[in-house]
Design an enzyme around this catalytic site. Sequence first.
Site, PDB file in Angstrom:
ATOM      1  N   TYR A 108       9.145 -17.807   8.458  1.00 15.08           N
ATOM      2  CA  TYR A 108       7.779 -17.510   8.911  1.00 15.08           C
ATOM      3  C   TYR A 108       6.976 -18.810   8.961  1.00 15.08           C
ATOM      4  CZ  TYR A 108       9.004 -12.646   7.733  1.00 15.08           C
ATOM      5  OH  TYR A 108       9.625 -11.420   7.638  1.00 15.08           O
ATOM      6  N   PRO A 257       5.817  -1.473   9.146  1.00 15.10           N
ATOM      7  CA  PRO A 257       5.660  -0.016   8.978  1.00 15.10           C
ATOM      8  C   PRO A 257       4.622   0.610   9.913  1.00 15.10           C
ATOM      9  CG  PRO A 257       4.564  -1.194   7.186  1.00 15.10           C
ATOM     10  CD  PRO A 257       5.344  -2.226   7.959  1.00 15.10           C
ATOM     11  N   GLY A 261       1.547  -3.130  14.332  1.00 12.34           N
ATOM     12  CA  GLY A 261       0.157  -2.848  14.690  1.00 12.34           C
ATOM     13  C   GLY A 261       0.017  -1.709  15.676  1.00 12.34           C
TER      14      GLY A 261
HETATM   15  N1  LIG Z   1      12.858  -8.463   7.261  1.00 10.44           N
HETATM   16  C1  LIG Z   1      12.491  -8.643   8.504  1.00 10.44           C
HETATM   17  O1  LIG Z   1      13.308  -8.913   9.378  1.00 10.44           O
HETATM   18  C2  LIG Z   1      11.039  -8.507   8.873  1.00 10.44           C
HETATM   19  C3  LIG Z   1      10.646  -8.462  10.223  1.00 10.44           C
HETATM   20  C4  LIG Z   1       9.290  -8.320  10.523  1.00 10.44           C
HETATM   21  C5  LIG Z   1       8.358  -8.205   9.492  1.00 10.44           C
HETATM   22  N2  LIG Z   1       8.766  -8.271   8.194  1.00 10.44           N
HETATM   23  C6  LIG Z   1       7.805  -8.137   7.072  1.00 10.44           C
HETATM   24  O2  LIG Z   1       7.012  -6.974   7.271  1.00 10.44           O
HETATM   25  C7  LIG Z   1       5.633  -7.293   7.181  1.00 10.44           C
HETATM   26  C8  LIG Z   1       4.819  -6.403   8.088  1.00 10.44           C
HETATM   27  O3  LIG Z   1       5.348  -6.420   9.394  1.00 10.44           O
HETATM   28  P1  LIG Z   1       4.526  -6.649  10.735  1.00 10.44           P
HETATM   29  O4  LIG Z   1       3.412  -7.569  10.535  1.00 10.44           O
HETATM   30  O5  LIG Z   1       5.581  -6.935  11.747  1.00 10.44           O
HETATM   31  O6  LIG Z   1       4.032  -5.191  11.120  1.00 10.44           O
HETATM   32  P2  LIG Z   1       2.987  -4.121  10.584  1.00 10.44           P
HETATM   33  O7  LIG Z   1       2.677  -4.312   9.168  1.00 10.44           O
HETATM   34  O8  LIG Z   1       3.527  -2.837  11.061  1.00 10.44           O
HETATM   35  O9  LIG Z   1       1.728  -4.450  11.480  1.00 10.44           O
HETATM   36  C9  LIG Z   1       0.930  -5.575  11.295  1.00 10.44           C
HETATM   37  C10 LIG Z   1      -0.098  -5.585  12.401  1.00 10.44           C
HETATM   38  O10 LIG Z   1      -0.862  -4.393  12.310  1.00 10.44           O
HETATM   39  C11 LIG Z   1      -2.251  -4.656  12.246  1.00 10.44           C
HETATM   40  N3  LIG Z   1      -2.807  -3.721  11.261  1.00 10.44           N
HETATM   41  C12 LIG Z   1      -2.647  -3.709   9.920  1.00 10.44           C
HETATM   42  N4  LIG Z   1      -3.311  -2.686   9.370  1.00 10.44           N
HETATM   43  C13 LIG Z   1      -3.899  -2.018  10.390  1.00 10.44           C
HETATM   44  C14 LIG Z   1      -4.719  -0.882  10.460  1.00 10.44           C
HETATM   45  N5  LIG Z   1      -5.055  -0.210   9.372  1.00 10.44           N
HETATM   46  N6  LIG Z   1      -5.148  -0.475  11.690  1.00 10.44           N
HETATM   47  C15 LIG Z   1      -4.806  -1.141  12.825  1.00 10.44           C
HETATM   48  N7  LIG Z   1      -4.027  -2.244  12.813  1.00 10.44           N
HETATM   49  C16 LIG Z   1      -3.573  -2.685  11.602  1.00 10.44           C
HETATM   50  C17 LIG Z   1      -2.369  -6.102  11.820  1.00 10.44           C
HETATM   51  O11 LIG Z   1      -3.456  -6.694  12.456  1.00 10.44           O
HETATM   52  P3  LIG Z   1      -4.780  -7.135  11.628  1.00 10.44           P
HETATM   53  O12 LIG Z   1      -4.459  -8.470  11.083  1.00 10.44           O
HETATM   54  O13 LIG Z   1      -5.809  -7.117  12.690  1.00 10.44           O
HETATM   55  O14 LIG Z   1      -4.989  -6.091  10.585  1.00 10.44           O
HETATM   56  C18 LIG Z   1      -1.058  -6.739  12.293  1.00 10.44           C
HETATM   57  O15 LIG Z   1      -1.177  -7.335  13.552  1.00 10.44           O
HETATM   58  C19 LIG Z   1       5.571  -8.771   7.584  1.00 10.44           C
HETATM   59  O16 LIG Z   1       4.424  -9.399   7.054  1.00 10.44           O
HETATM   60  C20 LIG Z   1       6.844  -9.319   6.987  1.00 10.44           C
HETATM   61  O17 LIG Z   1       6.628  -9.646   5.620  1.00 10.44           O
HETATM   62  C21 LIG Z   1      10.091  -8.395   7.882  1.00 10.44           C
END
Ligand SMILES: NC(=O)c1ccc[n+]([C@@H]2O[C@H](COP(=O)([O-])OP(=O)(O)OC[C@H]3O[C@@H](n4cnc5c(N)ncnc54)[C@H](OP(=O)(O)O)[C@@H]3O)[C@@H](O)[C@H]2O)c1
Length: 382
Positions: A108, A257, A261
């Site tokens: 990252y 999850p 977003g």
């Molecule tokens: N192991 C792997 O291969 C892998 C791959 C991808 C991700 N990850 C991990 O999973 C974590 C989360 O994944 P992710 O960031 O891909 O997806 P996510 O948590 O599903 O979504 C994050 C996005 O959703 C928005 N968001 C958060 N809360 C919200 C709400 N209540 N209402 C509307 N929008 C909201 C955020 O924007 P705002 O900033 O505007 O809130 C952000 O752009 C990452 O930080 C990482 O640690 C792991």
Amino acid sequence: MKQEISRRHFLKVAATVGAALTIQPVVNKVKAANVALGDANASPVIKNGMPCRTLGTGRAALEVSALGFGVMGMTYNRSQHPDKKACIRLLHEAVERGVTLFDTAIIYGPLTNEYLAGEALSAFKGKINVTTKFGHEVIDGKGTGRQDSSRATVRRYCEESLKRLRTDSIPLFYQHRYDPHTPIEEVAETIKELIQKGKVQRWGLCEVSAETIRKAHAVCPLTAIQSEYHLMHRDVEQNGVLDICRELGIGFVPYSPINRGFLGGCINEYTVFDTANDNRHTLPRFQPDAIRANTRIVAALQRFGRERGMTSAQVALGWLLQKAPWIVPIPGTTKQSHLEENLHTLAFDVPAEAWSELERTVAAIPVVGDRYNAEQQKQVGH
Ligand SMILES: NC(=O)c1ccc[n+]([C@@H]2O[C@H](COP(=O)([O-])OP(=O)(O)OC[C@H]3O[C@@H](n4cnc5c(N)ncnc54)[C@H](OP(=O)(O)O)[C@@H]3O)[C@@H](O)[C@H]2O)c1
């Protein structure tokens, strides 16, 4: 200074009041999940007003808050983000509100996200857990697109992560992607050694098959599997991954999850992703046509939430939480309002039948577009 103290006092009071509101529904929810899993007597643990869950069993067990925090988007792959000071403030808010699981990775940034996590969170060592991931090859601060989980590289990456995270032991070290050139048993042996040396406390795998999980666990018990899981991507229910986690007592950490977003309802076909710092523009499911079609799914979550006072993001997270008491989602955000909203998911008590109904409604809507492009798809499921 005075202002800062009174702000912190307000936050503490708010957190305590919030805790009083949240505890009972979560206790009920966890009990319901335990009943479904044939373990009705297990009582949920509440710490600092936050319900806790345990990932893994025996020496591999790790107790964490029921919802974690994905740090990735604060520097990487989620377009614009606030400056470092604001991100650190938000991470501290999450700690104050009882979050004890923070997720980062070497890739990252690369590296910038671990630096941020180290600077913001190392002061809370022993009270919270900053988990990180190795595997993607990084040379001179740049990802090469290759995998390297060879013994020497994992040892070196571990030392370098410890420095960036400003700590002497990693609570949970995941392999980020399967390395076709290094047998999983060898990776497990390397981690076992690092555990014996105290540099790593536990380990996990991301996006692997049930067969790989079984082989790895036999050499060095796993704490958690971290793979994509949400209402628009339920492969782990079909490919044996959740089954083997249940069988072997391994925890499960659904990443993305809120579907990056999308399920939060703030993304539409006109959303412009920063091509220099956002992988969503490369994903089939985030092309305008797919977004337009898939908005029907968000609308279904919004309809479900409206009658219950829940937002669609809370419906997405709540659905995951009720699946099993050993599931700990890690939503990411750069906004305090979203942090509060996401944590408030724990306050809702939705009957199992209503969740099943939602599941049926969403399953009837075809998902348009693959979650990954061909290159990314090649790296998963081994
Ligand atoms: N192991 C792997 O291969 C892998 C791959 C991808 C991700 N990850 C991990 O999973 C974590 C989360 O994944 P992710 O960031 O891909 O997806 P996510 O948590 O599903 O979504 C994050 C996005 O959703 C928005 N968001 C958060 N809360 C919200 C709400 N209540 N209402 C509307 N929008 C909201 C955020 O924007 P705002 O900033 O505007 O809130 C952000 O752009 C990452 O930080 C990482 O640690 C792991």
